[in-house]
Design an enzyme around this catalytic site. Structure first.
Site, short mmCIF file in Angstrom:
data_model
loop_
_atom_site.label_atom_id
_atom_site.label_comp_id
_atom_site.label_asym_id
_atom_site.label_seq_id
_atom_site.Cartn_x
_atom_site.Cartn_y
_atom_site.Cartn_z
N ASN A 9 56.78 79.62 20.09
CA ASN A 9 57.12 78.19 19.99
C ASN A 9 58.38 77.98 20.82
O ASN A 9 59.46 78.34 20.41
CB ASN A 9 57.36 77.83 18.52
CG ASN A 9 57.85 76.40 18.35
OD1 ASN A 9 57.88 75.63 19.30
ND2 ASN A 9 58.24 76.05 17.13
N LYS A 11 59.80 75.30 21.54
CA LYS A 11 60.58 74.15 21.08
C LYS A 11 60.97 73.28 22.29
O LYS A 11 60.20 73.19 23.24
CB LYS A 11 61.79 74.62 20.26
CG LYS A 11 61.36 75.58 19.14
CD LYS A 11 62.42 75.90 18.16
CE LYS A 11 61.85 76.84 17.10
NZ LYS A 11 62.79 77.16 16.04
N HIS A 96 56.12 71.81 11.43
CA HIS A 96 57.27 72.70 11.58
C HIS A 96 58.46 72.10 10.83
O HIS A 96 58.62 70.88 10.79
CB HIS A 96 57.59 72.87 13.07
CG HIS A 96 58.58 73.97 13.32
ND1 HIS A 96 59.93 73.81 13.10
CD2 HIS A 96 58.40 75.25 13.72
CE1 HIS A 96 60.54 74.96 13.39
NE2 HIS A 96 59.64 75.85 13.76
N GLU A 98 61.41 71.79 11.60
CA GLU A 98 62.26 70.93 12.43
C GLU A 98 61.67 69.53 12.54
O GLU A 98 62.40 68.54 12.61
CB GLU A 98 62.46 71.58 13.81
CG GLU A 98 63.42 72.77 13.72
CD GLU A 98 63.20 73.85 14.76
OE1 GLU A 98 62.48 73.61 15.74
OE2 GLU A 98 63.77 74.95 14.57
N GLU A 165 57.62 80.12 7.41
CA GLU A 165 58.90 80.16 8.12
C GLU A 165 60.01 79.70 7.17
O GLU A 165 60.21 78.49 6.99
CB GLU A 165 58.87 79.22 9.32
CG GLU A 165 57.87 79.59 10.39
CD GLU A 165 58.28 79.08 11.76
OE1 GLU A 165 58.31 79.89 12.68
OE2 GLU A 165 58.58 77.88 11.90
N GLY A 171 66.28 80.62 13.72
CA GLY A 171 67.38 80.52 14.68
C GLY A 171 68.72 81.00 14.16
O GLY A 171 69.76 80.74 14.77
N SER A 211 63.54 84.24 13.21
CA SER A 211 64.34 85.30 13.83
C SER A 211 63.55 86.60 14.05
O SER A 211 64.10 87.69 13.92
CB SER A 211 65.61 85.56 13.03
OG SER A 211 66.41 84.38 12.98
P1 13P Z 1 63.43 81.63 15.81
O1 13P Z 1 62.49 82.77 16.16
O2 13P Z 1 64.29 81.21 16.94
O3 13P Z 1 64.18 81.93 14.55
O4 13P Z 1 62.50 80.36 15.49
C1 13P Z 1 61.45 80.50 14.61
C2 13P Z 1 60.63 79.28 14.65
O5 13P Z 1 61.03 78.22 14.19
C3 13P Z 1 59.30 79.37 15.29
O6 13P Z 1 58.54 78.23 15.04
#
Ligand code: 13P
Length: 249
Positions: A9, A11, A96, A98, A165, A171, A211
């Site tokens: 992803n 983003k 997601h 976010e 997640e 992150g 992560s």
């Molecule tokens: P990270 O791998 O940067 O922690 O992000 C995970 C994520 O949100 C994947 O959708």
């Protein structure tokens, strides 16, 4: 049984030159060495077409990061599932954390979007996960159960994908312990079987995200009911993303 899916992803990251180079590099590796897992990249919207070109003819799949519930219409700034399919997408990430946080997406909306994905022939990757506060309060499993019951389509296909997640692991460099991941994934599997029956419930892939990096991937991918990873930051580095795929048991 369930073949592992390693999904990147991206983003809101990447411009045309870097994004196409990253996707092209992945396609080259996947063409040279038959991967032991499925690879998927989910770039931001402006890169869908150049990335589709870069991975064309390779085993790497393309996905969107969100879709609108409608097929077309007066919805400025949105993309429909049909439009994603038109660029060559076969997957779409939905719900997601976010998007749930930044755009107030509810479980009900995510469920409606999953129907849109199905209408367009896309496989939905539906994200669930608890916040740090919810985990501290001992409510992680309860929160995830509610998200699963309310966000997933009413009747799922075996190709559906669920991604666990934990919000606090995204992150942050923090990862859930293999024990915690095993507990949550087992609970999700139980729910999937309850909701969709034995065959479909056992066929749906459950990804872990938060992560994931080469240093922890082998341990996480070996956990029961972990059928792959949804990778953010490390998916932007070709060697790291490839290494995560190679660490699948
Ligand atoms: P990270 O791998 O940067 O922690 O992000 C995970 C994520 O949100 C994947 O959708």
């Amino acid at each position: 049984m369930r073949r592992k899916l390693i999904a990147g992803n991206w983003k809101m990251n990447g411009l045309r030159a870097g994004g196409t180079a990253l996707a092209g590099g992945l396609a080259e590796k996947a063409n040279a060495e038959t991967p032991i897992c499925d690879f998927l990249v989910c770039p931001p919207a402006h890169l869908l077409i150049p990335v589709a070109d870069a991975i064309s003819g390779s085993p790497v799949a393309l996905g969107g990061q969100d879709c609108h519930v409608n097929a077309s219409g007066a919805h400025t700034g949105d993309l429909s599932a049909e439009m994603l399919a038109d660029t060559g997408c076969s997957f779409v990430v939905l719900g997601h954390s976010e998007r749930r946080a930044d755009h107030g997406e509810s479980n009900a909306l995510v469920r409606t979007k999953s129907a849109a994905a199905e209408r367009a022939g896309l496989t939905a990757i539906i994200c669930v996960g608890e916040t740090a506060e919810e985990r501290k309060a001992g409510r992680a499993l309860e929160v995830i159960e509610k998200q699963i019951r309310e966000s997933l389509p009413e009747s799922a296909e075996a190709s559906l994908v669920v991604a666990y997640e934990p919000v606090w692991a995204i992150g942050t460099g923090l990862t859930a312990t293999p024990g915690d991941v095993a507990e949550v994934h087992a609970q999700i599997r139980k729910l999937l079987i309850e909701l969709f029956g034995n065959d479909t419930g056992n066929a749906i892939r459950i990804l872990y995200g938060g992560s994931v990096k080469p240093a922890n991937a082998a341990e996480l991918m070996a956990v029961e009911n972990v059928d792959g990873a949804l990778v953010g930051g490390a998916s932007l580095k070709l060697d790291d993303f490839w290494a995560i795929g190679r660490s699948c048991p």
